[in-house]
Write a protein that holds these residues in place. Sequence first.
Motif, PDB file in Angstrom:
ATOM      1  N   HIS A  68       0.963  -0.990   0.121  1.00  0.00           N
ATOM      2  CA  HIS A  68       0.179   0.330   0.180  1.00  0.00           C
ATOM      3  C   HIS A  68       0.658   0.876   0.049  1.00  0.00           C
ATOM      4  CE1 HIS A  68      -2.889  -2.400   2.033  1.00  0.00           C
ATOM      5  NE2 HIS A  68      -3.053  -2.822   1.316  1.00  0.00           N
TER       6      HIS A  68
ATOM      7  N   VAL B  15      -8.224  -1.940  -2.455  1.00  0.00           N
ATOM      8  CA  VAL B  15      -7.114  -2.184  -2.854  1.00  0.00           C
ATOM      9  C   VAL B  15      -6.871  -2.972  -1.769  1.00  0.00           C
ATOM     10  CG1 VAL B  15      -5.209  -0.874  -1.170  1.00  0.00           C
ATOM     11  CG2 VAL B  15      -6.697   0.944  -1.949  1.00  0.00           C
ATOM     12  N   TYR B  16      -6.010  -4.062  -2.795  1.00  0.00           N
ATOM     13  CA  TYR B  16      -5.533  -5.184  -2.722  1.00  0.00           C
ATOM     14  C   TYR B  16      -4.614  -6.164  -2.092  1.00  0.00           C
ATOM     15  CZ  TYR B  16      -9.142  -4.541  -6.211  1.00  0.00           C
ATOM     16  OH  TYR B  16      -9.803  -3.676  -6.980  1.00  0.00           O
TER      17      TYR B  16
ATOM     18  N   GLN C  10      -0.619   4.509  -3.032  1.00  0.00           N
ATOM     19  CA  GLN C  10      -2.292   4.004  -2.994  1.00  0.00           C
ATOM     20  C   GLN C  10      -3.111   5.760  -2.819  1.00  0.00           C
ATOM     21  OE1 GLN C  10      -3.761   1.560  -4.844  1.00  0.00           O
ATOM     22  NE2 GLN C  10      -2.018   0.057  -5.121  1.00  0.00           N
TER      23      GLN C  10
ATOM     24  N   PRO D 273      -9.997  -4.729 -13.126  1.00  0.00           N
ATOM     25  CA  PRO D 273     -10.955  -4.136 -12.209  1.00  0.00           C
ATOM     26  C   PRO D 273     -12.330  -5.227 -12.268  1.00  0.00           C
ATOM     27  CG  PRO D 273     -10.727  -2.526 -13.259  1.00  0.00           C
ATOM     28  CD  PRO D 273      -9.577  -3.063 -13.832  1.00  0.00           C
TER      29      PRO D 273
ATOM     30  N   GLU E 259      -5.163  -4.883  -9.987  1.00  0.00           N
ATOM     31  CA  GLU E 259      -5.645  -3.598  -9.855  1.00  0.00           C
ATOM     32  C   GLU E 259      -5.517  -3.846 -11.578  1.00  0.00           C
ATOM     33  OE1 GLU E 259      -3.055   0.368  -7.920  1.00  0.00           O
ATOM     34  OE2 GLU E 259      -1.786  -0.948  -9.464  1.00  0.00           O
ATOM     35  N   ARG E 260      -5.127  -3.855 -11.599  1.00  0.00           N
ATOM     36  CA  ARG E 260      -4.626  -3.843 -12.939  1.00  0.00           C
ATOM     37  C   ARG E 260      -6.296  -4.231 -13.979  1.00  0.00           C
ATOM     38  NH1 ARG E 260       0.420  -3.625 -15.047  1.00  0.00           N
ATOM     39  NH2 ARG E 260       1.666  -1.859 -13.505  1.00  0.00           N
TER      40      ARG E 260
ATOM     41  N   ASP F 117     -13.727  -5.682  -3.057  1.00  0.00           N
ATOM     42  CA  ASP F 117     -14.823  -4.468  -3.604  1.00  0.00           C
ATOM     43  C   ASP F 117     -16.301  -3.744  -3.208  1.00  0.00           C
ATOM     44  OD1 ASP F 117     -12.313  -4.212  -5.825  1.00  0.00           O
ATOM     45  OD2 ASP F 117     -13.417  -5.545  -7.607  1.00  0.00           O
TER      46      ASP F 117
END
Length: 447
Positions: A101, A363-364, A224, A159, A156-157, A357
């Motif tokens: 993060h 944020v993963y 982030q 969604p 993140e890439r 989500d």
Amino acid sequence: MTAREKMAEVPIIPEFLYDIRHPDAPLSVSLEDLTTTPAPYCPCLNNTPSEEGVHVPMNLTAEREERHRELIHETVAVGVLFASKAIVQLLANPFVGPLTHRIGYSIPMFSGFVLMFLSTLIFAFGRSYSVLFVARALQGVGSSCSSVSGMGMLAERYPDDKERGNAMGIALGGLALGVLIGPPFGGLMYEFVGKTAPFLMLSALALGDGLLQLMILQPGVVRQESDPPSLKALVTDPYILVAAGAITFANVGIAMLEPSLPIWMADTMQARRWQQGVAFLPASICYLIGTNLFGPLGHKMGRWLAACSGLIIIGICLILIPMARKLEHLIIPNAGLGFAIGMVDSSMMPELGFLVDIRHAAVYGSVYAIGDTAFCLGYAVGPAFSGALVNSIGFEWMLVIIALLNFCYAPCLLMLRAPPARDEQQSLIISEKSSVRYVSYQNEEEE
């Protein structure tokens, strides 16, 4: 890369450790002695009839029993060594997740490569249990950095939930490719070349992987924008825990087989090194098929149903494995085991991102630290307890117990059939998916 290095050790380490402890009677020589044709029975000789009616010298029977006891004892040491990586990875994950993060995914991923490269070199030249233990533990830190960063970067890439499932299915297919190559590669190289050569080749591949990361990812600090959910909030989320638990139960069976199956094969089948590696090949091939198939199919049929079915199949296959009496008998249960684990992994990994989500913030890093921790928990508990369980209740009953645990956990996945979401997050996701469908429809109309 991580999986290839880990699985290449599976057929090498058990026999290598046995040979260290018994330098005057290595396992390969013992196998040749124990599989030689016994002399014809003669009343004047001290012979004893075997169960099949063939008369075997009593000293040979005693040697077999002694070797059997030594192999059972060796399972404990091998299990602890294999478990050390997963335990260290478990401890590292809570630190790596929040770190992503603050600095992004690329630097931790590259750090993971460096650690994996160093651990592979140590494995190549290590000649004692303690040195191999350190290399295996170092491998755990590197795997934590690579796994958490890789899955977080994919989430993140991509969604969109469907695209994310496809991407993670492909990524897990890459993991499966490493698992596919590892055991037969390690077994064959150890049989015909030696212990050092396979690890030197793997370190060269790791070096190539690092150069690709430098050229394509160009590691650097990326902060982030949104506030990440706290690790405590994610750990206390029952839906995330159910998904993570499925990953643990799916992998604990194969984790127990890694140290125990090669030794069990050597004990019951007099299997050679290359056979002990090839035994994992059906599982690896079918894991590759399962992950690529259920990346998109899991989204269509329901990921909870795919994972639930996978756990049931895993239980059935674990019960069938001890029934094998020859190498060929392991093909179907090992293939089913690999396919079913692929069903669970490729369904639950994207499900973790989906749950974040709709129930938390997108944020993963931390959620995939939890997912990787669940994976490592299986690989920590499995090898660590396999030796003790084989010693106390036997190889067969150990797998039956794990099968029953899989059967019992499978109904819990009904919770993921329609997980509740926070209203604002749900509205946002629905609107985003509606816009994606609209754009796709417009493109089709134009074509």
